[in-house]
Design an enzyme around this catalytic site. Structure first.
Site, short mmCIF file in Angstrom:
data_model
loop_
_atom_site.label_atom_id
_atom_site.label_comp_id
_atom_site.label_asym_id
_atom_site.label_seq_id
_atom_site.Cartn_x
_atom_site.Cartn_y
_atom_site.Cartn_z
N PHE A 29 31.07 12.70 82.15
CA PHE A 29 31.62 12.32 80.85
C PHE A 29 32.73 11.26 80.98
CE2 PHE A 29 35.06 14.02 77.79
CZ PHE A 29 34.76 13.10 76.80
N ASP B 9 27.87 9.59 92.91
CA ASP B 9 27.71 10.82 92.12
C ASP B 9 26.51 11.63 92.63
OD1 ASP B 9 28.68 11.51 88.89
OD2 ASP B 9 27.02 12.63 89.78
N ASP C 159 26.74 13.19 97.62
CA ASP C 159 27.70 14.27 97.38
C ASP C 159 29.02 13.96 98.09
OD1 ASP C 159 28.98 16.95 97.62
OD2 ASP C 159 27.05 17.65 96.83
N GLU D 131 33.44 20.00 89.53
CA GLU D 131 32.87 20.98 88.61
C GLU D 131 33.96 21.17 87.57
OE1 GLU D 131 29.97 22.36 88.36
OE2 GLU D 131 29.12 21.50 90.19
N THR E 152 43.89 17.77 85.72
CA THR E 152 43.95 18.40 84.39
C THR E 152 45.31 19.05 84.14
OG1 THR E 152 43.06 20.28 83.16
CG2 THR E 152 42.89 20.43 85.52
N ASP E 153 45.65 19.23 82.86
CA ASP E 153 46.88 19.96 82.52
C ASP E 153 46.71 21.46 82.74
OD1 ASP E 153 45.14 20.51 80.41
OD2 ASP E 153 46.55 19.98 78.82
N GLU E 154 45.46 21.90 82.98
CA GLU E 154 45.23 23.35 83.13
C GLU E 154 45.89 23.90 84.39
OE1 GLU E 154 41.30 24.66 82.03
OE2 GLU E 154 41.01 22.92 80.74
N TYR F 59 38.54 27.43 87.87
CA TYR F 59 38.52 25.97 87.70
C TYR F 59 39.91 25.39 87.92
CZ TYR F 59 38.92 21.51 85.22
OH TYR F 59 39.22 20.21 84.89
N SER F 60 40.90 25.90 87.16
CA SER F 60 42.23 25.27 87.25
C SER F 60 42.85 25.51 88.62
CB SER F 60 43.13 25.73 86.12
OG SER F 60 43.19 27.13 86.05
N LYS G 80 41.41 22.90 90.87
CA LYS G 80 42.01 21.58 90.62
C LYS G 80 43.45 21.55 91.15
CE LYS G 80 40.49 18.45 88.68
NZ LYS G 80 39.68 17.30 89.15
N LYS H 18 30.77 21.82 76.36
CA LYS H 18 32.19 21.81 76.00
C LYS H 18 32.31 21.89 74.48
CE LYS H 18 33.35 21.10 80.32
NZ LYS H 18 33.31 19.84 80.98
N ARG I 210 37.18 34.59 76.03
CA ARG I 210 37.07 34.18 77.44
C ARG I 210 38.07 34.97 78.27
NH1 ARG I 210 38.28 27.89 78.31
NH2 ARG I 210 36.04 27.60 78.10
P1 NAD Z 1 31.78 16.22 84.09
O1 NAD Z 1 31.46 17.62 84.45
O2 NAD Z 1 31.27 15.64 82.81
O3 NAD Z 1 31.29 15.23 85.26
C1 NAD Z 1 31.49 15.51 86.62
C2 NAD Z 1 30.68 14.50 87.43
O4 NAD Z 1 30.90 14.77 88.82
C3 NAD Z 1 29.16 14.62 87.19
O5 NAD Z 1 28.60 13.33 87.04
C4 NAD Z 1 28.65 15.31 88.46
O6 NAD Z 1 27.32 14.94 88.79
C5 NAD Z 1 29.67 14.80 89.49
N1 NAD Z 1 29.79 15.71 90.65
C6 NAD Z 1 29.98 17.06 90.61
N2 NAD Z 1 30.02 17.55 91.86
C7 NAD Z 1 29.86 16.49 92.69
C8 NAD Z 1 29.83 16.35 94.11
N3 NAD Z 1 29.96 17.41 94.91
N4 NAD Z 1 29.67 15.12 94.64
C9 NAD Z 1 29.54 14.03 93.82
N5 NAD Z 1 29.53 14.11 92.49
C10 NAD Z 1 29.71 15.32 91.92
O7 NAD Z 1 33.38 16.14 84.16
P2 NAD Z 1 34.39 15.27 83.27
O8 NAD Z 1 34.67 16.02 82.03
O9 NAD Z 1 33.92 13.87 83.21
O10 NAD Z 1 35.69 15.36 84.18
C11 NAD Z 1 35.98 14.35 85.15
C12 NAD Z 1 37.27 14.71 85.85
O11 NAD Z 1 38.34 14.81 84.89
C13 NAD Z 1 37.22 16.06 86.57
O12 NAD Z 1 37.91 15.92 87.79
C14 NAD Z 1 37.95 17.01 85.64
O13 NAD Z 1 38.56 18.05 86.35
C15 NAD Z 1 38.98 16.08 85.02
N6 NAD Z 1 39.41 16.48 83.66
C16 NAD Z 1 38.50 16.62 82.64
C17 NAD Z 1 38.95 16.95 81.38
C18 NAD Z 1 38.02 17.05 80.20
O14 NAD Z 1 38.47 17.33 79.08
N7 NAD Z 1 36.72 16.80 80.35
C19 NAD Z 1 40.32 17.19 81.14
C20 NAD Z 1 41.19 17.06 82.22
C21 NAD Z 1 40.74 16.68 83.46
P1 TYD Z 2 36.36 23.79 76.55
O1 TYD Z 2 35.75 22.64 75.82
O2 TYD Z 2 35.49 24.64 77.42
O3 TYD Z 2 37.60 23.20 77.37
P2 TYD Z 2 38.77 23.99 78.21
O4 TYD Z 2 38.35 25.38 78.44
O5 TYD Z 2 38.84 23.18 79.45
O6 TYD Z 2 40.00 23.87 77.35
O7 TYD Z 2 37.04 24.75 75.50
C1 TYD Z 2 38.03 24.31 74.59
C2 TYD Z 2 38.54 25.53 73.84
O8 TYD Z 2 37.49 26.01 73.01
C3 TYD Z 2 38.95 26.67 74.73
O9 TYD Z 2 40.10 27.31 74.19
C4 TYD Z 2 37.76 27.62 74.69
C5 TYD Z 2 37.18 27.39 73.30
N1 TYD Z 2 35.71 27.54 73.20
C6 TYD Z 2 35.16 28.37 72.20
O10 TYD Z 2 35.88 29.00 71.41
N2 TYD Z 2 33.80 28.47 72.13
C7 TYD Z 2 32.97 27.80 72.99
O11 TYD Z 2 31.72 27.97 72.89
C8 TYD Z 2 33.54 26.93 73.98
C9 TYD Z 2 32.67 26.18 74.94
C10 TYD Z 2 34.92 26.83 74.04
#
Ligand code: NAD
Ligand code: TYD
Length: 355
Positions: free
Chosen positions: A15, A38, A66, A91, A134-136, A159-160, A163, A198, A292
């Site tokens: 993403f 990727d 990988d 992940e 992440t802020d988590e 997860y957190s 990270k 998500k 959760r």
């Molecule tokens: P995502 O899950 O959409 O994408 C992760 C990508 O990493 C995928 O393309 C996957 O194929 C690749 N990947 C996974 N394991 C791999 C491996 N072993 N080797 C190579 N590639 C691999 O994640 P995202 O939401 O785009 O998040 C990207 C980064 O930002 C992550 O590090 C995540 O922790 C961080 N982040 C995300 C959010 C959010 O809201 N999405 C918020 C804070 C931080």
């Molecule tokens: P998510 O998008 O999984 O992000 P994160 O857990 O990293 O914050 O979830 C955002 C918030 O939404 C989180 O408080 C959990 C809640 N949530 C639901 O209530 N229902 C759902 O089906 C999902 C995926 C998340």
């Protein structure tokens, strides 16, 4: 200002990584090459960058491998003369980490360690290793207060915690080996190309299809929502202008309760999609389900360091950002169906088999 000739972006088919690569090619002052490294897990979709592959064929390379494979990382860095690494691969879904933490430890901790080792082996050729986090890692807030760069780490989910482990490794490589690192910790991103597990894409698509909208517990947990474009601009700003060794928190100044997010999405889907056969408003699909495990109550970020020191500011407001995002998922059914079915894997074989 730091400049790079060739950047290895890990996780660029996910993403945020795919939005970042598009952002740099289309909007940043950058004339070099990007190597998207990727593994294409369920969350990776190389087709998200089909337009970039078409428009920048000499400057965009996809490597299907990988990050835990040190030899593959070494080969990519060498073959493409990389002088920077921007590390997104992870992940990333909390619910999956609760159900099955193994991959999270493997990719987020062991994978980051492998990547750091290969980065270190580059010696002075490496100008930057930027870690996207992440802020988590800071845990959960009460009713008041904000996370900032000085908040102590207190992760709760696998997860957190994974990270947090990777953040500590990155900083340890700075302190021990002098690796040129920067780190960002950001809040929840929203925007196009997010895998529909998500909250925002899941609720949008379920609402469109008339399925239940599973809200965990009362839906009173609070998240700060950051538009992915604002996040990408923050990462580029930090990568090119921050002092090495610095960390920045990135937030959208946009706190919302989950139930309010879901109701806003319902209203937008009602506005832009055909009505449900029953004629009922989509918010009638909301179903409060079991909470959760270890669900963090509230995340909020003080991003004033980034605003003050590097002049970054979020440009998107929630009203237009949410509307554009919902409309994007409604108008891209092919992308949705390809990520849900994994059909993009055939696309990648067709498009990259000969490279
Ligand atoms: P995502 O899950 O959409 O994408 C992760 C990508 O990493 C995928 O393309 C996957 O194929 C690749 N990947 C996974 N394991 C791999 C491996 N072993 N080797 C190579 N590639 C691999 O994640 P995202 O939401 O785009 O998040 C990207 C980064 O930002 C992550 O590090 C995540 O922790 C961080 N982040 C995300 C959010 C959010 O809201 N999405 C918020 C804070 C931080
Ligand atoms: P998510 O998008 O999984 O992000 P994160 O857990 O990293 O914050 O979830 C955002 C918030 O939404 C989180 O408080 C959990 C809640 N949530 C639901 O209530 N229902 C759902 O089906 C999902 C995926 C998340």
């Amino acid at each position: 200002m730091r400049s790079f000739s060739s950047i290895l972006v890990t996780g660029g088919a996910g993403f945020i990584g795919s939005n970042f690569i598009r952002h740099v090619f289309r909007h940043a002052d950058f004339s070099g090459k990007i190597v998207n490294f990727d593994a294409l897990t369920y969350a990776g979709n190389a087709e998200s960058l089909a337009d970039v592959a078409r428009d920048f064929p000499d400057r965009y390379v996809f490597v299907h491998a990988d990050i835990r494979d040190g030899e593959a990382v070494r080969k990519a860095l060498k073959e493409h003369g990389c002088d920077a690494i921007i590390h997104f691969a992870a992940e990333s879904h909390v619910d999956r980490s609760i159900a099955s933490p193994d991959d999270f430890v493997q990719t987020n901790i062991v994978g980051t360690f492998r990547l750091l080792e290969e980065a270190r082996a580059l010696g002075p050729r490496l100008k930057l290793f930027h870690h996207v986090s992440t802020d988590e890692v800071f845990g959960s807030l009460g009713e008041t207060g904000f996370f900032s760069e000085t908040t102590p780490y207190a992760p709760h989910s696998p997860y957190s915690a994974s990270k947090a482990g990777s953040d500590h490794l990155v900083r340890a490589y700075r302190d021990t080996y002098g690796l040129p690192v920067t780190v960002t910790n950001c809040s929840n991103n929203y925007g196009p190309y997010q895998f529909p597990e998500k909250l925002i894409p899941l609720m949008t698509l379920n609402a469109l299809e008339g399925k239940d909208l599973p809200v965990y517990g009362e839906g009173l947990n609070v998240r700060d929502w950051l538009h992915v474009e604002d996040h990408c601009e923050a990462i580029w700003t930090v990568a090119t202008r921050a002092r090495l060794g610095e960390t920045y928190c990135v937030g959208g100044r946009n706190e919302m309760r989950n139930i309010d997010v879901v109701e806003r999405i319902c209203a937008l889907v009602d506005k832009f999609a055909p009505p449900l056969p029953s004629g009922a408003p989509r918010r009638s699909l909301v179903k409060h389900v079991t909470d959760r495990l270890g669900h963090d109550r509230r995340y909020a970020i003080d991003c004033s360091k980034l605003e003050r020191e590097l002049g970054w500011k979020p440009a998107h407001d929630a009203a237009s950002g949410f509307e554009d995002t919902v409309r994007w998922y409604l108008s891209n059914p092919e992308w949705v169906s390809s990520v849900r079915t994994g059909a993009y894997r055939t696309w990648i074989e067709r498009n990259y088999a000969s490279r």
